[in-house]
Design an enzyme around this catalytic site. Structure first.
Site, PDB file in Angstrom:
ATOM      1  N   SER A 301       8.868  -3.378   0.366  1.00 42.44           N
ATOM      2  CA  SER A 301       8.351  -2.048   0.705  1.00 42.44           C
ATOM      3  C   SER A 301       8.682  -1.176  -0.780  1.00 42.44           C
ATOM      4  CB  SER A 301       9.620  -1.575   1.631  1.00 42.44           C
ATOM      5  OG  SER A 301       9.599  -0.387   2.304  1.00 42.44           O
ATOM      6  N   ASP A 312      -0.271   0.408 -11.651  1.00 44.31           N
ATOM      7  CA  ASP A 312      -1.462   1.319 -11.459  1.00 44.31           C
ATOM      8  C   ASP A 312      -1.566   2.168 -12.777  1.00 44.31           C
ATOM      9  OD1 ASP A 312      -1.972  -0.504  -9.576  1.00 44.31           O
ATOM     10  OD2 ASP A 312      -2.258   1.339  -7.994  1.00 44.31           O
ATOM     11  N   LYS A 326       5.072  -5.446   2.079  1.00 40.84           N
ATOM     12  CA  LYS A 326       5.152  -4.542   3.215  1.00 40.84           C
ATOM     13  C   LYS A 326       5.092  -3.075   2.993  1.00 40.84           C
ATOM     14  CE  LYS A 326       9.014  -2.567   5.853  1.00 40.84           C
ATOM     15  NZ  LYS A 326       8.646  -1.183   5.670  1.00 40.84           N
TER      16      LYS A 326
END
Length: 572
Positions: A301, A312, A326
């Site tokens: 999460s 990224d 998740k």
């Protein structure tokens, strides 16, 4: 005249007809409701009708509240694995860990032989002020015996937690004393920390472990960074291993400290939830520092959002093993009775556009077994065994990353089976190591309390041959001594046993520092810093650097989870 008289009584006749119609309709509705479900009924109407029919016609008296309590989890379970129902009595427990504090007596405890053993007393907490000590056994609460099969973590927390400034009377049996001592404890606010370890790994490298993302994680993180700044850290490791997530906003605030202005951190989107983006504001104080983030299969999460944003945006090197996967957003919705549901309303997407949620089907009963399947498939031991179910995406400088199942690290460090034997597995899984560590601590507390430094205590425990003492202890409790296996697993057994004793005497910070001493993931991170490779490079340069780092660290042994996963200490 007759016509006028008829007109005069017409409204009265119509009213009588309406009343008669309502009475007849009600009669048939009540007595033939089982036959009146028709094509205009929606699903919710059918559910209401069913409850009404059961209440009205079932052969025995039915507790409809209990029936609904059991039905709601079944309904939510058929949606996705993370939409859940939380009963009113469980709401406080479900939210305490993330709130930053709870109201209680301020002890850590374990249950041994149907009795509560005080594992630790929180400094400056209500229990310490009242006079409770680590090692005490709780035998009564509010003048009622509290021993035997009724003693569970849930029941203990129910009895010992309570509103601030309320009192609870606790009966204690203390080591070396025969009489029960009574203490009256006034409950107070007990802090729960998200940042559980902060220290310098070496002269240049600071280390911070974040256990979850709660209400106070961001200010705790700022304090940790300020502490490391005073020690002149120039590299930073953020350890998110076993961090199962928490509040999105806390993760976003911390991420913002490390990213330049206007960088996308994460966005959410769902059928009824328009796209919402979270971006950095450029005010972070640590935008340039070399950074490494550690993850494993239990990182989920918000911790995956953190790792995904760093990866990224090519801001940090991610080291470890593939995270849980998740990527669903839950909204908490409360009911008047105090219960609530956490309903999935959207999905998380990393800056490159990948959803980190691993595949599932509605009502999937095997969802929780995914980690076991990964283990059996060999993913914990070989990066080549990782199954990428989603398409390829690209970071800001063009590195290839994958969605559809967690965050895959930039540098994979495997778990090895070296030193693991069936004896070690039994000793770990049975709880005997935890029991022995507590008993040893309790029997030697006066001596062990003299140690204030983790390394000094660690050196002392090595000289005490705790592995041999454990083997004798376990043998007397049904785990037969296997000398060859004990010899093969000696290092693992010693590490696990001594780590628990250190935790019992000191705190979680000392425990983490001890486990990190021979942690290959930590060593791999330090090697990356040494090679000046923390900032990801474009693919053609990066491949050579990553290969160089991987060769230096890929064959080391990682088995830290066995010491971390079986921590069953509760607080109240």
């Amino acid at each position: 005249m007759k016509q006028n008289k008829t007109n005069r009584y017409m409204p009265l006749l119509m009213a009588i007809c309406v009343v008669v119609g309502v009475v007849i309709g009600t009669f048939f509705a009540n007595h033939f409701s089982s036959q009146r479900l028709n094509i205009i009924n929606s699903g919710s109407n059918r559910l209401n009708n069913l409850l009404h029919i059961i209440d009205d016609q079932y052969v025995d008296k039915v507790d409809l509240d209990s029936l609904v309590e059991k039905a709601i989890p079944q309904i939510l379970g058929d949606l996705d694995p993370h939409s859940v129902y939380i009963s009113a009595k469980d709401v406080q427990t479900a939210t305490d860990d993330l709130k930053g504090s709870f109201s209680g007596v301020g002890i850590e405890f374990v249950i041994r032989e149907d009795t509560i053993h005080v594992q630790g007393v929180i400094k400056n907490g209500p229990a310490e002020r009242a006079g409770l000590l680590a090692g005490d056994k709780i035998v009564s609460v509010d003048d009622k015996p509290f021993v035997g099969k009724k003693v569970t973590n849930e029941e203990a927390q129910h009895r010992l937690k309570g509103p601030k400034d309320t009192k609870v009377k606790i009966g204690i049996l203390r080591y070396g004393e025969k009489k029960v001592k009574q203490f009256t404890v006034t409950r107070g606010e007990i802090p729960t920390k998200s940042v559980t370890a902060t220290y310098m790994l070496d002269d240049d490298t600071g280390y911070i472990r974040i256990k979850n993302f709660g209400e106070n994680t961001y200010p705790e993180m700022l304090i940790a960074l300020a502490k490391l700044s005073q020690e002149n850290f120039s590299n930073l490791i953020i350890d998110l291993r076993d961090n199962t997530g928490g509040y999105l906003q806390s993760a976003v605030q911390i991420i913002n400290e490390f990213l330049p202005n206007n960088k996308l951190i994460v966005y959410t989107q769902g059928r009824k939830s328009p796209r919402q983006e979270y971006k950095s504001n450029g005010k972070g104080s640590y935008q340039k520092i070399p950074l490494i983030v550690l993850i494993n299969e239990s990182s989920a999460s918000a911790s995956e959002i953190f790792a995904g944003a760093m990866q990224d945006n090519d801001r940090a090197t991610i080291i470890g093993r593939r995270s849980f996967g998740k990527g669903l957003v839950q909204q908490q919705i409360g009911f008047p009775d105090g219960s609530m549901i956490r309903l999935t309303i959207a999905r998380y997407y990393t800056p490159s556009g990948r959803c980190i949620q691993k595949p599932y089907s509605p009502g999937d009963k095997n969802y929780e077994e995914d980690l076991l399947e990964r283990y059996e498939h060999g993913e914990f031991f070989s990066q080549d065994s990782i199954k990428h179910t989603g398409p390829a995406y690209h970071t800001s400088i063009g590195r290839e990353v994958y969605g559809g199942g967690g965050i895959t690290p930039d540098l994979f460090v495997p778990e090895d089976t070296l030193g693991i034997t069936s004896y070690y597995k039994q000793a770990s899984m049975s709880g005997l190591i935890l029991q022995f560590a507590f008993t040893y601590t309790d029997d030697n507390r006066l001596k062990l309390n003299n140690f204030t430094e983790m390394m000094a205590l660690s050196d002392y425990l090595v000289k005490q041959n705790t592995v041999d003492k454990f083997a004798t202890y376990a043998d007397n409790r049904g785990l037969k001594r296997r000398n060859l296996m004990i010899q093969k697993s000696h290092q693992l057994l010693e590490r696990y046993i001594n780590s628990r004793i250190i935790y019992n005497i000191m705190d979680e910070d000392a425990w983490v520092q001890y486990l990190n001493l021979d942690d290959p993931v930590i060593r791999a991170a330090q090697k990356v810093f040494k090679d000046n490779a923390a900032f990801p490079q474009k693919p053609d340069v990066e491949e050579k650097k990553e290969e160089k780092v991987a060769k230096a660290s890929i064959n080391v042994f990682i088995n830290r989870e066995m010491g971390r996963r079986y921590n069953i200490i509760a607080r109240c």
